[in-house]
Design a protein around this motif. Structure first.
Motif, PDB file in Angstrom:
ATOM      1  N   VAL A   1      -6.179  -5.326 -11.984  1.00 52.61           N
ATOM      2  CA  VAL A   1      -4.884  -5.401 -12.655  1.00 52.61           C
ATOM      3  C   VAL A   1      -3.846  -4.676 -11.809  1.00 52.61           C
ATOM      4  O   VAL A   1      -4.185  -3.891 -10.928  1.00 52.61           O
ATOM      5  CB  VAL A   1      -4.917  -4.770 -14.067  1.00 52.61           C
ATOM      6  CG1 VAL A   1      -5.875  -5.516 -14.980  1.00 52.61           C
ATOM      7  CG2 VAL A   1      -5.293  -3.292 -14.001  1.00 52.61           C
ATOM      8  N   ALA A   2      -2.568  -4.923 -12.110  1.00 52.74           N
ATOM      9  CA  ALA A   2      -1.477  -4.262 -11.384  1.00 52.74           C
ATOM     10  C   ALA A   2      -0.823  -3.233 -12.297  1.00 52.74           C
ATOM     11  O   ALA A   2       0.356  -3.288 -12.594  1.00 52.74           O
ATOM     12  CB  ALA A   2      -0.453  -5.290 -10.916  1.00 52.74           C
ATOM     13  N   LEU A   3      -1.614  -2.266 -12.770  1.00 54.99           N
ATOM     14  CA  LEU A   3      -1.123  -1.233 -13.675  1.00 54.99           C
ATOM     15  C   LEU A   3      -1.448   0.145 -13.119  1.00 54.99           C
ATOM     16  O   LEU A   3      -2.528   0.338 -12.545  1.00 54.99           O
ATOM     17  CB  LEU A   3      -1.778  -1.373 -15.056  1.00 54.99           C
ATOM     18  CG  LEU A   3      -1.503  -2.655 -15.849  1.00 54.99           C
ATOM     19  CD1 LEU A   3      -2.381  -2.697 -17.091  1.00 54.99           C
ATOM     20  CD2 LEU A   3      -0.036  -2.732 -16.230  1.00 54.99           C
ATOM     21  N   PRO A   4      -0.533   1.114 -13.286  1.00 52.86           N
ATOM     22  CA  PRO A   4      -0.853   2.478 -12.845  1.00 52.86           C
ATOM     23  C   PRO A   4      -1.878   3.118 -13.765  1.00 52.86           C
ATOM     24  O   PRO A   4      -1.990   2.776 -14.948  1.00 52.86           O
ATOM     25  CB  PRO A   4       0.504   3.199 -12.935  1.00 52.86           C
ATOM     26  CG  PRO A   4       1.275   2.436 -13.958  1.00 52.86           C
ATOM     27  CD  PRO A   4       0.837   1.011 -13.842  1.00 52.86           C
TER      28      PRO A   4
ATOM     29  N   PRO B   1       0.804  -1.232   0.000  1.00 52.49           N
ATOM     30  CA  PRO B   1       0.000   0.000   0.000  1.00 52.49           C
ATOM     31  C   PRO B   1       0.833   1.275   0.000  1.00 52.49           C
ATOM     32  O   PRO B   1       0.422   2.283  -0.596  1.00 52.49           O
ATOM     33  CB  PRO B   1      -0.835  -0.123   1.275  1.00 52.49           C
ATOM     34  CG  PRO B   1      -0.938  -1.601   1.525  1.00 52.49           C
ATOM     35  CD  PRO B   1       0.359  -2.177   1.055  1.00 52.49           C
ATOM     36  N   ALA B   2       1.996   1.251   0.646  1.00 53.96           N
ATOM     37  CA  ALA B   2       2.832   2.456   0.676  1.00 53.96           C
ATOM     38  C   ALA B   2       3.335   2.806  -0.723  1.00 53.96           C
ATOM     39  O   ALA B   2       3.314   3.977  -1.131  1.00 53.96           O
ATOM     40  CB  ALA B   2       4.016   2.248   1.621  1.00 53.96           C
ATOM     41  N   THR B   3       3.774   1.792  -1.465  1.00 56.30           N
ATOM     42  CA  THR B   3       4.240   2.037  -2.835  1.00 56.30           C
ATOM     43  C   THR B   3       3.106   2.522  -3.713  1.00 56.30           C
ATOM     44  O   THR B   3       3.255   3.487  -4.477  1.00 56.30           O
ATOM     45  CB  THR B   3       4.855   0.754  -3.428  1.00 56.30           C
ATOM     46  OG1 THR B   3       5.941   0.320  -2.607  1.00 56.30           O
ATOM     47  CG2 THR B   3       5.363   0.994  -4.853  1.00 56.30           C
TER      48      THR B   3
ATOM     49  N   ASN C   1       0.237   6.783  -6.775  1.00 55.54           N
ATOM     50  CA  ASN C   1      -0.965   7.606  -6.987  1.00 55.54           C
ATOM     51  C   ASN C   1      -0.671   9.079  -6.773  1.00 55.54           C
ATOM     52  O   ASN C   1      -1.163   9.943  -7.518  1.00 55.54           O
ATOM     53  CB  ASN C   1      -2.087   7.148  -6.050  1.00 55.54           C
ATOM     54  CG  ASN C   1      -2.646   5.795  -6.439  1.00 55.54           C
ATOM     55  OD1 ASN C   1      -2.589   5.411  -7.603  1.00 55.54           O
ATOM     56  ND2 ASN C   1      -3.180   5.056  -5.481  1.00 55.54           N
ATOM     57  N   LEU C   2       0.134   9.381  -5.758  1.00 56.27           N
ATOM     58  CA  LEU C   2       0.483  10.776  -5.477  1.00 56.27           C
ATOM     59  C   LEU C   2       1.272  11.378  -6.637  1.00 56.27           C
ATOM     60  O   LEU C   2       0.997  12.513  -7.076  1.00 56.27           O
ATOM     61  CB  LEU C   2       1.298  10.852  -4.185  1.00 56.27           C
ATOM     62  CG  LEU C   2       1.746  12.244  -3.733  1.00 56.27           C
ATOM     63  CD1 LEU C   2       0.557  13.164  -3.516  1.00 56.27           C
ATOM     64  CD2 LEU C   2       2.588  12.142  -2.459  1.00 56.27           C
TER      65      LEU C   2
END
Length: 408
Positions: A240-243, A133-135, A140-141
């Motif tokens: 998914v694991a995508l930004p 969650p920290a990453t 997101n920031l």
């Protein structure tokens, strides 16, 4: 002539085994005519040498913030002003965290705070670190600050784990750089595009579900391309694991029913384009178990009763949810034949067919090859990165819109 000719690009390298791939990225950039200045962190020096990077880039490698010679002219500030783009590959979890918090305790982090150039990060880290969650909060920031990301990919990692966190391949990063530095036309300005991506998950019980191998990469690439061309983009995404691409609004869902509801909400005011790139599960459980289903010791079989999921794109096409309805046909045989049948049967304007059985262009791949089919025409692309294919798809949809407007 390449859009990168004479572009000033700073390539930052942080500590990580993926640093060896960056040598090839620098070669691609210099071959395209870009001027490349390499900046190393102390951690990166454990994986790549300054001599190699200097030979590839043609420039002395920078690594020290307090270099007396360079700082005679405030070198780090001059470098920050010189850059058209700063790309960090690999971008470690530590670097991402430090930049998200505005730290400037080495040359690379100071440069990133001092520059007004575009910033592109290519993350690389252990899958657990990426998913922490920290990453994700740091990612997101930075996206809110309009920092660009490419990757990471999923797969086997140097530590033996399998999952998201592998740095994207050099040609994929190169394409992302070219996309960022190519002047964009905003011919989609004023349009609203709704795009689905990724798999759906259909619960069996609280711990199990039915799903598929879709990574969401193609849908995310299309969403990014549409936003780059000025469209307002709503991306309705399965897990998914995508930004999230820059300038795109993401709505996260799990099941097909959730996806259909989110699509109807997004298309409520008649979207201009709907693209169904998600791999939606055809079936779901008739009844989802409230508790974890236990193995029956006296049986080697388990029977599940499934019912059909709603056909999202056919339903939306029938409802007139968008002015232009575009579907995907991920097939393993008779790709064009099945796609043409789906185009007609579901009442679509265009369908994008691809052969997911082919190695290198199937699910989870960074490359793709597609055939775009309308009622009267079809066009097949060369194999290329999904970001390149996305640009071609945008061009074809826009051309279709222009053709339809002349008919009207």
């Amino acid at each position: 002539m390449s859009s990168l000719n004479q572009a000033h690009i700073v390539v930052g390298i942080t500590g990580g085994i993926a640093a060896y791939k960056t040598i090839e990225l620098i070669r691609l950039l210099t071959k395209a005519g870009a001027e490349v200045q390499v900046v190393l962190t102390d951690g990166a020096k454990a994986f790549v040498t300054e001599m190699t990077l200097q030979a590839i880039s043609g420039k002395p490698v920078r690594s020290t913030l307090l270099d007396p010679q360079a700082e005679l002219g405030m070198g780090h500030i001059e470098l920050a002003k010189w850059a058209d783009l700063v790309v960090i590959a690999p971008a470690s979890a530590d670097f991402i965290a430090r930049h998200a918090n505005g730290l400037a305790n080495d040359l690379l982090s100071t440069l990133c705070l001092a520059t007004t150039a575009l910033l592109l990060l290519a993350p690389a880290m252990n899958q657990a670190m990426w998913q922490h969650p920290a990453t994700q909060s740091n990612i997101n920031l930075l996206q809110q600050r309009e920092v660009n990301f490419v990757g990471p990919d999923a797969g086997a990692q140097a530590c033996g784990d399998v999952g998201p966190g592998r740095m994207s391949e050099p040609d994929t990063i190169f394409q992302a750089i070219e996309d960022l530095l190519t002047p964009k036309t905003h011919h989609l300005e004023g349009q609203h595009w709704v795009i689905t991506a990724g798999p759906t998950q259909e619960a069996i019980d609280p711990v199990r579900y039915i799903s598929n191998h879709s990574s969401g990469k193609m849908g995310y690439a299309i969403a990014a391309a549409a936003a780059q061309h000025g469209a307002t983009v709503t991306l309705i995404s399965g897990p998914v694991a995508l930004p999230v691409p820059a300038g795109v609004k993401r709505v996260s869902v799990k099941s097909a029913q959730e996806m259909l509801y989110a699509c109807r909400v997004a298309c409520a005011n008649n979207a201009d384009v709907f693209i169904g790139a998600a791999a939606v599960a055809d079936f779901r459980m008739k009844e989802v178990a409230n508790q974890k289903m236990k193995k029956q010791q006296d049986s080697n079989e388990l029977q599940l009763t499934l019912v059909k999921n709603p056909d999202i794109i056919a339903t939306l096409a029938q409802e007139g949810a968008a002015k232009c309805m575009v579907g995907f046909a991920a097939e393993t045989q008779d790709v064009v034949g099945y796609a043409k049948d789906k185009l007609q049967r579901k009442g679509l304007d265009l369908i994008i067919a691809n052969d997911v059985s082919q190695a290198g262009i199937g699910f989870n791949s960074d490359q793709n090859q597609v055939t775009i089919i309308s009622a009267s025409d079809q066009w097949t692309s060369e194999q290329a990165s999904k970001s390149t294919i996305a640009q071609r798809i945008i061009e074809h949809i826009h051309q279709f819109q222009l053709t339809q407007s002349t008919k009207d």
